[in-house]
Design a protein around this motif. Structure first.
Motif, mmCIF file in Angstrom:
data_model
loop_
_atom_site.group_PDB
_atom_site.id
_atom_site.type_symbol
_atom_site.label_atom_id
_atom_site.label_comp_id
_atom_site.label_asym_id
_atom_site.label_seq_id
_atom_site.Cartn_x
_atom_site.Cartn_y
_atom_site.Cartn_z
ATOM 1 N N ALA A 174 14.941 23.540 4.548
ATOM 2 C CA ALA A 174 14.685 24.067 3.212
ATOM 3 C C ALA A 174 13.464 23.361 2.656
ATOM 4 C CB ALA A 174 15.892 23.821 2.315
ATOM 5 N N LEU A 175 12.803 23.997 1.723
ATOM 6 C CA LEU A 175 11.616 23.404 1.129
ATOM 7 C C LEU A 175 11.994 22.348 0.113
ATOM 8 C CD1 LEU A 175 9.606 26.690 0.610
ATOM 9 C CD2 LEU A 175 9.230 24.989 2.377
ATOM 10 N N VAL B 62 20.936 18.684 -3.691
ATOM 11 C CA VAL B 62 20.505 17.283 -3.706
ATOM 12 C C VAL B 62 21.340 16.509 -2.684
ATOM 13 C CG1 VAL B 62 20.054 15.242 -5.102
ATOM 14 C CG2 VAL B 62 19.976 17.526 -6.164
ATOM 15 N N LEU B 63 20.682 15.957 -1.680
ATOM 16 C CA LEU B 63 21.338 15.175 -0.643
ATOM 17 C C LEU B 63 20.648 13.827 -0.491
ATOM 18 C CD1 LEU B 63 21.661 17.850 2.220
ATOM 19 C CD2 LEU B 63 23.400 17.229 0.533
ATOM 20 N N ASP B 64 21.437 12.838 -0.116
ATOM 21 C CA ASP B 64 20.897 11.519 0.227
ATOM 22 C C ASP B 64 21.370 11.220 1.645
ATOM 23 O OD1 ASP B 64 20.077 8.900 0.481
ATOM 24 O OD2 ASP B 64 20.957 8.208 -1.395
ATOM 25 N N ASP B 65 20.476 11.395 2.620
ATOM 26 C CA ASP B 65 20.856 11.308 4.029
ATOM 27 C C ASP B 65 20.515 9.936 4.601
ATOM 28 O OD1 ASP B 65 21.793 13.153 6.341
ATOM 29 O OD2 ASP B 65 20.117 12.031 7.179
ATOM 30 N N LYS C 165 16.090 15.124 5.381
ATOM 31 C CA LYS C 165 15.152 14.011 5.484
ATOM 32 C C LYS C 165 15.870 12.734 5.037
ATOM 33 C CE LYS C 165 12.061 17.073 6.504
ATOM 34 N NZ LYS C 165 11.712 17.279 7.927
ATOM 35 N N GLN C 166 15.405 11.622 5.498
ATOM 36 C CA GLN C 166 16.053 10.358 5.138
ATOM 37 C C GLN C 166 15.883 10.080 3.646
ATOM 38 O OE1 GLN C 166 14.555 6.860 7.194
ATOM 39 N NE2 GLN C 166 16.591 5.948 7.195
ATOM 40 N N GLY C 167 16.948 9.569 3.044
ATOM 41 C CA GLY C 167 16.896 9.233 1.626
ATOM 42 C C GLY C 167 17.253 10.423 0.746
ATOM 43 N N GLU C 168 17.149 10.214 -0.555
ATOM 44 C CA GLU C 168 17.506 11.272 -1.503
ATOM 45 C C GLU C 168 16.383 12.290 -1.624
ATOM 46 O OE1 GLU C 168 18.756 11.836 -6.207
ATOM 47 O OE2 GLU C 168 19.333 9.997 -5.144
ATOM 48 N N GLN C 169 16.760 13.553 -1.465
ATOM 49 C CA GLN C 169 15.808 14.655 -1.558
ATOM 50 C C GLN C 169 16.486 15.822 -2.251
ATOM 51 O OE1 GLN C 169 12.655 14.566 -0.305
ATOM 52 N NE2 GLN C 169 12.781 12.692 0.946
ATOM 53 N N THR C 170 15.684 16.634 -2.914
ATOM 54 C CA THR C 170 16.168 17.889 -3.465
ATOM 55 C C THR C 170 15.565 19.026 -2.641
ATOM 56 O OG1 THR C 170 16.351 16.958 -5.687
ATOM 57 C CG2 THR C 170 16.286 19.357 -5.512
ATOM 58 N N TYR C 171 16.419 19.878 -2.098
ATOM 59 C CA TYR C 171 15.988 20.941 -1.192
ATOM 60 C C TYR C 171 16.139 22.288 -1.887
ATOM 61 C CZ TYR C 171 16.651 17.196 2.206
ATOM 62 O OH TYR C 171 16.595 15.993 2.881
ATOM 63 N N VAL C 172 15.028 22.989 -2.057
ATOM 64 C CA VAL C 172 15.072 24.324 -2.655
ATOM 65 C C VAL C 172 15.509 25.314 -1.576
ATOM 66 C CG1 VAL C 172 13.740 26.161 -3.719
ATOM 67 C CG2 VAL C 172 13.304 23.786 -4.351
ATOM 68 N N ILE C 173 16.605 26.009 -1.832
ATOM 69 C CA ILE C 173 17.153 26.958 -0.878
ATOM 70 C C ILE C 173 16.742 28.386 -1.230
ATOM 71 C CG2 ILE C 173 19.267 27.832 0.182
ATOM 72 C CD1 ILE C 173 18.627 24.889 0.801
ATOM 73 N N ALA C 174 16.779 28.731 -2.517
ATOM 74 C CA ALA C 174 16.461 30.096 -2.934
ATOM 75 C C ALA C 174 15.876 30.073 -4.329
ATOM 76 C CB ALA C 174 17.717 30.972 -2.899
ATOM 77 N N GLU D 182 24.659 11.237 14.028
ATOM 78 C CA GLU D 182 23.452 11.558 13.264
ATOM 79 C C GLU D 182 23.473 10.934 11.867
ATOM 80 O OE1 GLU D 182 23.389 13.241 16.571
ATOM 81 O OE2 GLU D 182 24.643 14.579 15.395
ATOM 82 N N GLY D 183 24.525 10.211 11.543
ATOM 83 C CA GLY D 183 24.586 9.524 10.264
ATOM 84 C C GLY D 183 25.381 10.284 9.223
ATOM 85 N N ALA D 184 25.557 9.642 8.083
ATOM 86 C CA ALA D 184 26.302 10.215 6.959
ATOM 87 C C ALA D 184 25.342 10.739 5.900
ATOM 88 C CB ALA D 184 27.226 9.166 6.353
ATOM 89 N N THR D 185 25.864 11.595 5.028
ATOM 90 C CA THR D 185 25.061 12.206 3.974
ATOM 91 C C THR D 185 25.843 12.197 2.668
ATOM 92 O OG1 THR D 185 24.167 13.727 5.641
ATOM 93 C CG2 THR D 185 23.720 14.242 3.326
ATOM 94 N N HIS D 186 25.228 11.726 1.613
ATOM 95 C CA HIS D 186 25.820 11.812 0.277
ATOM 96 C C HIS D 186 25.375 13.117 -0.378
ATOM 97 C CE1 HIS D 186 27.458 7.725 -0.026
ATOM 98 N NE2 HIS D 186 26.404 7.344 0.661
ATOM 99 N N PHE D 187 26.346 13.875 -0.881
ATOM 100 C CA PHE D 187 26.058 15.081 -1.651
ATOM 101 C C PHE D 187 26.024 14.718 -3.125
ATOM 102 C CE2 PHE D 187 28.017 18.732 -4.019
ATOM 103 C CZ PHE D 187 26.935 19.594 -3.932
#
Length: 360
Positions: A11-12, A68-71, A95-104, A124-129
């Motif tokens: 996602a962008l 918003v994910l923090d991977d 991507k590693q760290g906190e990012q906001t991904y535009v889906i639509a 592959e690691g954990a992800t915080h939502f």
């Protein structure tokens, strides 16, 4: 963005493609999210997903959506399914760290459904939502209904979905082609309208793994990232059906690689399997347990299925266990992990088996 097998990969990020302003964030602790899987809610505003198949569902309004994910490692992939589009979901490469991904940014006005599904696994690691970003006047609607049926599965790379989107003659180690959504267990659960917890790790075995820990040390963790001290509370969620599909890695590492010394004899192999399944039975006294194997080369000859059959027969007799049985998936015929076609075929077998056993 690039396309792989018709799926939109990545996602962008907001930094490169902004949503129309204004927008607002719906925090991860909102009551109208439906979470599925062994998810760590220690921080309710940033729950942690680590197991394959962990998911978040929601219904929402508005014309735009960002996540918003923090991977942890920047290696995870997620299916983002909007309005039930399962064949061609957005495939989000975290991507590693906190990012906001535009889906639509141009959804039709009105109501929409969403599922965020972890394709990859603990390695592959954990992800915080951390929530969804919606239009200013948009909101979450009532959460989707949680299925009443419950299913849990313990397995290895086959159960995780390793390489299932790869070409038949291609590599099957690519993270972008590991998709638990189309693994046989996940397909079966959808066929049965059952909520699924997937406890799997590529390379794991009951007696020996390709790394220093084995399933009897791993099965009870809350966090799937390696061997750790986290503890899942089994009282939180009890399955109706448990599937165990292990011994593929044991067969390689013991018979082919000779990595377990001294080499265990037949009785020791059977006993190791019994010990693990009895551990599961102690957690779930009333569940139907299905001991599976396949569809890689552990089922190419009768040796390792024979160990499973012997173990199950002993448990049926010694424990008077009437709710344990076996199923074997035929060898897929080549040296790679099963592809989606084989997963669908295995899911059809497992679905029919469970329907009959459970009268579903």
């Amino acid at each position: 963005m690039k396309f792989i097998h018709g799926l939109l990969i990545g996602a962008l990020c907001v930094s490169s493609f902004a949503m129309d302003e204004p927008a607002h964030t719906i925090s991860a602790d909102h009551q109208d999210y439906l979470y599925t899987g062994r998810i760590d809610f220690s921080d309710k505003k940033a729950p942690q997903l680590s197991w394959p198949g962990s998911s978040i569902k929601a219904n929402f309004t508005g014309t735009s959506l960002a996540i918003v994910l923090d991977d942890q490692l920047g290696k995870n992939f997620f299916n983002v399914i909007i309005d039930g589009e399962t064949q061609h979901p957005y495939v989000l490469e975290a991507k590693q760290g906190e990012q906001t991904y535009v889906i639509a940014t141009s959804l039709a006005a009105g109501k929409h459904s969403l599922e965020i599904y972890k394709r990859t696994e603990g390695e592959e690691g954990a992800t915080h939502f951390k929530g969804l970003v919606l239009d200013k006047d948009a909101n979450l609607l009532k959460a989707p209904a949680r299925p009443k049926r419950r299913m849990e599965i313990y397995g290895d790379s086959i159960t995780s979905g390793m390489g299932n989107e790869g070409a038949d003659n291609g590599a099957d180690h690519l993270l972008s082609e590991k998709n638990n959504y189309w693994a046989y267990g996940a397909i079966t659960a959808r066929n049965l309208n059952a909520e699924l917890h997937t406890i799997s790790q590529s390379g794991i075995g009951i007696m020996i793994s390709w790394f220093p820990f084995i399933m009897p040390q791993f099965y009870d963790q809350l966090n799937a990232v390696g061997d750790n001290d986290s503890q899942w509370d089994f009282s939180r969620w009890t399955p109706d059906v448990v599937v165990v599909n292990l011994f593929q890695n044991d067969s390689w590492l013991i018979d082919r690689e000779k990595r377990l010394q001294p080499v265990p004899n037949d009785a020791q192999r059977v006993q190791a399997y019994i010990d693990f399944v009895r551990t599961i039975r102690a957690k779930y006294p009333k569940a139907q347990i299905i001991c599976a194997l396949g569809s890689m080369d552990a089922t190419a000859n009768p040796t390792w299925p024979g160990y499973v059959k012997t173990a199950v027969a002993r448990m049926q007799q010694e424990n008077n266990d009437k709710k344990i049985d076996t199923i074997f998936f035929p060898f897929n015929g080549y040296g790679h992990h099963p592809r989606i076609a084989q997963h669908k075929a295995n899911a059809a077998l497992l679905t029919a088996f469970i329907k009959k056993k459970m009268k579903w």
